[in-house]
Design a protein around this motif. Structure first.
Motif, PDB file in Angstrom:
ATOM      1  N   UNK A 194       0.850  -1.190   0.000  1.00 21.24           N
ATOM      2  CA  UNK A 194       0.000   0.000   0.000  1.00 21.24           C
ATOM      3  C   UNK A 194       0.887   1.242   0.000  1.00 21.24           C
ATOM      4  N   UNK A 195       1.010   1.875  -1.133  1.00 21.52           N
ATOM      5  CA  UNK A 195       1.707   3.144  -1.212  1.00 21.52           C
ATOM      6  C   UNK A 195       3.201   3.034  -0.982  1.00 21.52           C
ATOM      7  N   UNK A 196       3.804   4.187  -0.727  1.00 21.07           N
ATOM      8  CA  UNK A 196       5.240   4.291  -0.514  1.00 21.07           C
ATOM      9  C   UNK A 196       5.492   5.376   0.536  1.00 21.07           C
ATOM     10  N   UNK A 197       5.296   5.079   1.807  1.00 21.99           N
ATOM     11  CA  UNK A 197       5.547   6.092   2.850  1.00 21.99           C
ATOM     12  C   UNK A 197       7.041   6.336   3.019  1.00 21.99           C
ATOM     13  N   UNK A 198       7.467   7.577   2.831  1.00 20.44           N
ATOM     14  CA  UNK A 198       8.877   7.958   2.891  1.00 20.44           C
ATOM     15  C   UNK A 198       9.092   8.846   4.110  1.00 20.44           C
ATOM     16  N   UNK A 199      10.123   8.545   4.875  1.00 19.62           N
ATOM     17  CA  UNK A 199      10.443   9.299   6.089  1.00 19.62           C
ATOM     18  C   UNK A 199      11.511  10.342   5.787  1.00 19.62           C
ATOM     19  N   UNK A 200      11.316  11.535   6.337  1.00 24.67           N
ATOM     20  CA  UNK A 200      12.282  12.630   6.211  1.00 24.67           C
ATOM     21  C   UNK A 200      12.493  13.229   7.589  1.00 24.67           C
ATOM     22  N   UNK A 201      13.738  13.249   8.033  1.00 25.83           N
ATOM     23  CA  UNK A 201      14.072  13.752   9.362  1.00 25.83           C
ATOM     24  C   UNK A 201      14.773  15.095   9.243  1.00 25.83           C
ATOM     25  N   UNK A 202      14.532  15.944  10.248  1.00 20.46           N
ATOM     26  CA  UNK A 202      15.103  17.285  10.283  1.00 20.46           C
ATOM     27  C   UNK A 202      15.619  17.558  11.695  1.00 20.46           C
TER      28      UNK A 202
END
Length: 419
Positions: free
Chosen positions: A304-312
């Motif tokens: 299901x989809x492509x959840x991408x994580x981005x950290x700051x």
């Protein structure tokens, strides 16, 4: 006499003072905060852009690469590099029989009663429309509670010896490794990226209709009462789940240079996209699950989809900012903030994909997990938002971070598409 005068003149000559210039590497170790601040806020007369110590802009991510299928003894694998941080993920599938699940008999009996009741209340045409291509009902196949109830996804992250100076041989699992494993498990369940129907192994009893049960003898015929549906055909036999696939997801960080969560989660995404499960069926005679050896019959997971994580990470100009001790700044602090904003002096920077050097100087961390709506609109969907460590990032800045994360999703989608 002449040589004595020359010697005295040489001794009286003043010596040059020692140089006080430090190389950048030593300056970065002695004054890390001042070193990073000097790069982010150069003098206005120099006309240099605001760059980090590693040469990236505040919103720029490190170079990312991914390679799948590197481990041949797994069902799916991936190697992901995020700058100098490298994560290896391998997925191994094992079979879990329903008879080995203590609570399966109770949960399965209740679900079977509900399924039979639903079949009786609906017409055959409605049942046909509700069934999927594999013959099972959509409501049963999409019951993702099986994944959490029976622990069908088991992630485990480890930090290998030598990935960073602090990880020595023989040391117990660190708190960082346990925290990252829990975060990955929580994200796997919240995103529902793996469908429960892909992990189910079904068995359907053969449908013995009237013709199969009749005794083909001209002198003697047996009358057999067979339950029929409204269309006149025999009622199909119910299907039952005999086993599940359990996916053991092992992640190893072999090089740690900051932001391990993004690298670990990206390796999990790439490995799941590479995972293939063999065709499996229930052998009635031997009462076991049999798997096919043909690679052509193996099927991929329908994710299901492509959840991408981005950290700051948030870096503040004042190393000893008073926001940790005083939640509400006093009048003097408010005046300083107002004067800085009026003069255009930046007091904090939000750094995308912080490395190990910047993580030690960040007072606040923000992690955004976004995905694109696959329904056709293509809108950005915030799957998860985690913010801890401070109160610097406001609503306006969060909106900017969502835009940066959406662009990051496009980049990751293109990278994984090339694997």
């Amino acid at each position: 006499m002449a040589s004595t005068a020359a010697d005295s003149t040489a001794q009286a000559a003043p010596t040059a003072p020692p140089s006080l210039i430090l190389p950048p590497s030593q300056f970065a170790r002695l004054q890390p905060h001042a070193y990073l601040l000097a790069h982010l806020s150069p003098p206005a007369s120099s006309q240099q852009p605001s760059l980090r110590a590693n040469g990236r802009s505040p919103s720029q991510f490190r170079i990312t690469s991914a390679n799948t299928g590197s481990l041949t003894h797994t069902n799916g694998s991936a190697v992901v590099r995020l700058g100098d941080t490298t994560a290896v993920c391998g997925i191994k599938a094992e079979i879990l029989h329903t008879e080995d699940i203590p609570s399966w008999s109770v949960s399965h009996s209740s679900s079977s009663l509900a399924s039979n009741k639903r079949r009786k209340l609906t017409s055959p045409a409605e049942n046909l429309g509700a069934d999927r291509e594999d013959g099972s009902e959509e409501t049963d196949d999409d019951d993702d509670s099986y994944i959490e109830d029976f622990s069908l996804l088991v992630p485990n992250l480890s930090l290998s010896t030598g990935c960073a100076p602090g990880f020595i041989p023989g040391a117990p699992p660190s708190a960082l490794a346990q925290s990252l494993s829990h975060q990955i498990l929580s994200l796997l369940r919240s995103t529902r990226i793996v469908r429960s129907k892909d992990l189910q192994i079904w068995y359907q009893r053969p449908n013995l209709g009237r013709e199969e049960l009749e005794v083909h003898n001209e002198d003697e015929q047996m009358d057999v009462d067979v339950e029929q549906d409204r269309s006149g055909g025999a009622t199909p036999e119910p299907r039952e789940i005999k086993a599940f696939w359990v996916l053991y997801i092992d992640i190893m960080i072999i090089s740690l240079a900051g932001n391990p969560f993004d690298a670990a989660w990206l390796s999990v995404l790439a490995a799941l996209r590479d995972t293939k499960l063999p065709r499996a069926w229930w052998d009635v005679d031997n009462e076991i699950v049999v798997c096919s050896d043909l690679v052509s019959e193996a099927r991929k997971l329908s994710l299901r989809g492509l959840p991408v994580a981005s950290s700051f990470g948030v870096f503040e100009a004042d190393a000893a900012a008073g926001w940790r001790a005083v939640l509400i700044p006093d009048a003097e602090e408010e005046r300083k903030i107002a004067d800085s904003e009026r003069k255009g002096i930046r007091r904090r920077w939000i750094l995308a994909d912080p490395d190990g050097y910047e993580e030690g100087l960040s007072l606040e961390r923000v992690c955004l997990v976004v995905d694109r709506d696959q329904g056709g609109s293509g809108e950005v969907v915030i799957v998860k938002l985690e913010k801890n460590g401070g109160f610097a990032v406001d609503r306006k800045e969060l909106k900017q971070l969502v835009e940066i994360s959406a662009q990051r999703w496009e980049d990751i989608n293109q990278i994984l598409g090339q694997c």
